[in-house]
Design a protein around this motif. Sequence first.
Motif, PDB file in Angstrom:
ATOM      1  N   PHE A  85      44.037  39.557  51.227  1.00  0.00           N
ATOM      2  CA  PHE A  85      44.560  38.747  50.114  1.00  0.00           C
ATOM      3  C   PHE A  85      45.991  38.288  50.358  1.00  0.00           C
ATOM      4  O   PHE A  85      46.753  38.940  51.081  1.00  0.00           O
ATOM      5  N   ASN A  89      47.190  43.085  47.599  1.00  0.00           N
ATOM      6  CA  ASN A  89      46.346  43.825  46.662  1.00  0.00           C
ATOM      7  C   ASN A  89      46.108  45.272  47.051  1.00  0.00           C
ATOM      8  O   ASN A  89      44.999  45.779  46.934  1.00  0.00           O
ATOM      9  N   LEU A  90      47.176  45.929  47.492  1.00  0.00           N
ATOM     10  CA  LEU A  90      47.057  47.367  47.733  1.00  0.00           C
ATOM     11  C   LEU A  90      47.259  48.092  46.409  1.00  0.00           C
ATOM     12  O   LEU A  90      47.870  47.555  45.485  1.00  0.00           O
ATOM     13  N   VAL A  91      46.718  49.314  46.325  1.00  0.00           N
ATOM     14  CA  VAL A  91      46.993  50.149  45.156  1.00  0.00           C
ATOM     15  C   VAL A  91      48.342  50.812  45.410  1.00  0.00           C
ATOM     16  O   VAL A  91      48.473  51.693  46.246  1.00  0.00           O
TER      17      VAL A  91
ATOM     18  N   GLN B 516      47.463  45.686  37.081  1.00  0.00           N
ATOM     19  CA  GLN B 516      47.392  44.533  37.972  1.00  0.00           C
ATOM     20  C   GLN B 516      45.939  44.289  38.361  1.00  0.00           C
ATOM     21  O   GLN B 516      45.268  45.222  38.793  1.00  0.00           O
ATOM     22  N   GLY B 518      44.883  42.572  40.897  1.00  0.00           N
ATOM     23  CA  GLY B 518      44.716  42.429  42.349  1.00  0.00           C
ATOM     24  C   GLY B 518      43.999  43.600  43.011  1.00  0.00           C
ATOM     25  O   GLY B 518      42.956  43.419  43.643  1.00  0.00           O
ATOM     26  N   PRO B 519      44.531  44.825  42.884  1.00  0.00           N
ATOM     27  CA  PRO B 519      43.872  45.977  43.516  1.00  0.00           C
ATOM     28  C   PRO B 519      42.432  46.160  43.020  1.00  0.00           C
ATOM     29  O   PRO B 519      41.557  46.536  43.798  1.00  0.00           O
ATOM     30  N   LEU B 520      42.204  45.848  41.758  1.00  0.00           N
ATOM     31  CA  LEU B 520      40.857  45.969  41.193  1.00  0.00           C
ATOM     32  C   LEU B 520      39.891  45.086  41.970  1.00  0.00           C
ATOM     33  O   LEU B 520      38.816  45.508  42.397  1.00  0.00           O
ATOM     34  N   ALA B 522      40.367  43.872  44.944  1.00  0.00           N
ATOM     35  CA  ALA B 522      40.256  44.287  46.339  1.00  0.00           C
ATOM     36  C   ALA B 522      39.266  45.445  46.483  1.00  0.00           C
ATOM     37  O   ALA B 522      38.469  45.470  47.424  1.00  0.00           O
ATOM     38  N   ILE B 523      39.327  46.400  45.553  1.00  0.00           N
ATOM     39  CA  ILE B 523      38.419  47.548  45.647  1.00  0.00           C
ATOM     40  C   ILE B 523      36.984  47.102  45.395  1.00  0.00           C
ATOM     41  O   ILE B 523      36.050  47.522  46.078  1.00  0.00           O
ATOM     42  N   TYR B 536      39.526  54.513  42.099  1.00  0.00           N
ATOM     43  CA  TYR B 536      40.456  54.135  43.160  1.00  0.00           C
ATOM     44  C   TYR B 536      41.409  53.010  42.796  1.00  0.00           C
ATOM     45  O   TYR B 536      42.474  52.903  43.389  1.00  0.00           O
ATOM     46  N   ALA B 537      41.046  52.169  41.830  1.00  0.00           N
ATOM     47  CA  ALA B 537      41.947  51.050  41.525  1.00  0.00           C
ATOM     48  C   ALA B 537      42.599  51.194  40.159  1.00  0.00           C
ATOM     49  O   ALA B 537      43.731  50.789  39.970  1.00  0.00           O
ATOM     50  N   PRO B 540      44.958  55.280  39.634  1.00  0.00           N
ATOM     51  CA  PRO B 540      46.303  55.394  40.198  1.00  0.00           C
ATOM     52  C   PRO B 540      47.334  54.550  39.437  1.00  0.00           C
ATOM     53  O   PRO B 540      48.493  54.921  39.350  1.00  0.00           O
ATOM     54  N   GLN B 541      46.882  53.451  38.867  1.00  0.00           N
ATOM     55  CA  GLN B 541      47.844  52.578  38.184  1.00  0.00           C
ATOM     56  C   GLN B 541      48.225  53.094  36.801  1.00  0.00           C
ATOM     57  O   GLN B 541      49.267  52.733  36.272  1.00  0.00           O
TER      58      GLN B 541
END
Lengths: 250, 614
Positions: A85, A89-91, B516, B518-520, B522-523, B536-537, B540-541
């Motif tokens: 991306f 988009n890392l956690v 966010q 974004g990470p959602l 991506a996972i 995992y998404a 942690p947030q």
Amino acid sequence: MLQVKNLTKIYDGGVKALNNVTFDAPKGQFLAVIGLSGSGKSTLLRCINRLIDPTEGQILWNGEDVTAANPEEMRRIRRKIGMVFQHFNLVHRSKVLTNVLAGRLGYVNPAWSLLNRFPKEDMTKALQQLERVGIADKANQRADELSGGQQQRVGIARALMQDPEIILADEPVASLDPVLAHSIMKHLEEINKKDGVTVLCSLHFLDLVHRYADRVIALNEGKLVFEGLPSEIDDKKFKDIYGRDAERVG
Amino acid sequence: MNEPNKNDKKSSLWKSLGTGLAVLAGLIVYAYGFQITKIDLEQLRSERRQESLVRVTRALAQPDIFEYEQVSEAFTAPVYVTCPADGGIVEAPDTSGPYVTVTPSCAEPGEIVTVEGFKFVPNSSGPVRFVPGSDPTNVVELGNDTATTDADGSFSVGIKLPKRPSDEAQFIRVTMRRNVGTPMFTQTARETWNKIIETVFLALLATTLGTILAIPLSFIAARNLMKSVRSPLTSIALSLLGWPLGIAIGYLLVSWVGKLSVPFAENIPVNVLFVALTPILASLGLRWSLPEEETSKPSKTTQTLRLIVLFVTVLIAFYGLFQLANLAINVGLLGIAGFGSLAFLGNFLFQLGDIIAITTPVLGGLATGSALSSFLGRTGQRASEKLAPGAIRLLNILFATLAGATLFGLFGRLVEWLYQIGQPTYVLWGPLIVGGLLGLALAVTTKPKDTLSTGLVIYYVTRTVLNGLRSVEALVMAIVFVIAVGIGPFAGVMALGLHTIVSLAKLYSEQVESIQPGPLEAIQATGANRLQTIIYAVIPQIVPPYISYTMYRWDINVRMSTIIGFVGGGGIGFLLQQNINLLNYRAASAQMLAIAIVVASMDYISSVLREKYV
Ligand SMILES: Nc1ncnc2c1ncn2[C@@H]1O[C@H](COP(=O)(O)OP(=O)(O)O)[C@@H](O)[C@H]1O
Ligand SMILES: [Mg+2]
């Protein structure tokens, strides 16, 4: 082999982000997608792994209809499609290693991920991938402690964990400075050439297209306006893609 | 140019008129408010009020916390009532220690003599009594009879001699009380301590319970997670049917497993054996039936075998849970009998065992319900993909009608149970028919291959229930629970716990909604399923805000638990209210002080923790 047929996406607000787009991406090709911002590049890439559900049209992936897949089939299809991306988009609050391991989630049994457990082989593999992109020493740092270029490498390592047959890269270098951009693009190129992974990469700069892409498709307001070799983009084609007032700089 | 000007004038006139009216309306509102709330400063000026205000304030300023052991020493000085012939000559007192003198040393009954004392402990006090010479055990009380020493340890009181004439020497006795040793806690202080501990633990349990249950609720009350959950009608109807069916089957099955454990229930070694064996067996079974990673699809036989092993493993796990409950109960009973001052640990184990024993069948029911529901749901999903539209429509009509009827039928049972209407037309047949018809209507109007947004429906239902419950004050909930489970801290835990669940679920879910995306994304793109995406998404947030809100709630719960006793919910509030009603303000003051200390330290601790972790 990826085949996109008459793909149309109309968002809830009525925006027609994709308008009857048809193209193929043969196995092992580095295919660049170009177009102004807002032309539908991100929408196109997200339709392929169904992060966005297309309104009409068909996507065939090795002959299988992605648009008709049920959740279970989708899980199986997605795990073979890596994605990189623009904003990485890392956690952020997770470790780099955990971010990379997340690439295996499509393979591991969901019940075990409740306990945050990954098989041993995956751990070794994750470290290997980090090695490959050159940041093995960062494995135990938090993802948000890394610089942009390093974060994008983690993003690539995560995609590689999926044993992908294709990588969708949505403007992977648009948030990076030119030097870093080349190093990231070289990683993608190596994955494409060495591992034979198909790469579908949206790009902003034409020089990057000339340097890395085998073939190009161009979108303008959701329509496919060009398809061919990078060298075929002459001044006229350029104006078709980027609009009348655009000036060619690169 | 003219037009707008005119308009301006007009509007400004209207504006001032409006302002005037608003001020007038405001005045009326406040005047009425004064009337309603009975504001009356005269009350403050009335003497009686001021006196009691002073009394109460003084009592509040002297919380009943410490007391001293008191020793009293008596000092006497002779006095002649009616002066004898020799003029009442008395011995000079021993002035080496404290001593008392009476001047004059003789007088007529009814006359006033001055009793003075010297070399006493400063600022001590005690009664002054008249002891008749003929009868030393008889003590005569006198008016104005308290001696209080000044800073030098002297005192002087005038007392009126009683009508007890005698020829013998009689005595004035001054009994001085003196505090000795170190201060000790009063009975009130000890009671207050016990109750404040109860209060703190009440808050702790309520917060723990509330947090544990609020976390899963917060996910289904988050729009961004639920929006994309869609499923075909066949799947929805089947999974709706799966719930009650699964709960019933699971409850019966697990209860039966529980019965199997009864023969060995009271044998501690057997309990221990099973409790030790179960995890091993369960983990072996789980490892075999749920392989960590799978790259290719397993064969049908393997899948069936796995399901069977999984089923047996789960039954074994429940058997182990029952044995665990038995073990806890048995050890707890031993502990209550044998631990002495640590008997509360035994009681804890016993209660824990009881809780496990009671909740295990329910847990089994819920687990089976969710398993059957998801299995049937998936079957429905598959059916609606594979079958022809006509067949799907037929299935939809059948199952949606059944599901609607079941849902409404169960609701009817609930109504019957609550209100005891006793008329099957309204609470059985009516709901069954209405539910069935609604299901039928839904099935007929839905296109066979369409998906419905189940996620949003669940989201709205959860939100509505949460908002409704949240608007009920915890104190009101406490009243309800006092009626349900009796007066005491348990009612308080339930009330505060429930209130914690609903308010935390709301706050938490807002945090989930603001993560966010974004990470959602991506996972999800890696092929993770919904559960994995959350783990995992999402999680942690949301850890930092969740910790912060839990702290905040723990703070509120400590405050609330100090007053929940007002309505019988346990904790220090009960004591406080009692003492206020008994006009025992010094004790009440001790309790208010305790509350203030606990709340202030809670405030401090939570702010420190929040700074550290967030
Ligand atoms: N979630 C959305 N809802 C509505 N419109 C959207 C959404 N995402 C993108 N669009 C619109 O769709 C068009 C294409 O956007 P996008 O695919 O992001 O283009 P690009 O990636 O080429 O910049 C734009 O006009 C954008 O405003
Ligand atoms: Mg984009």
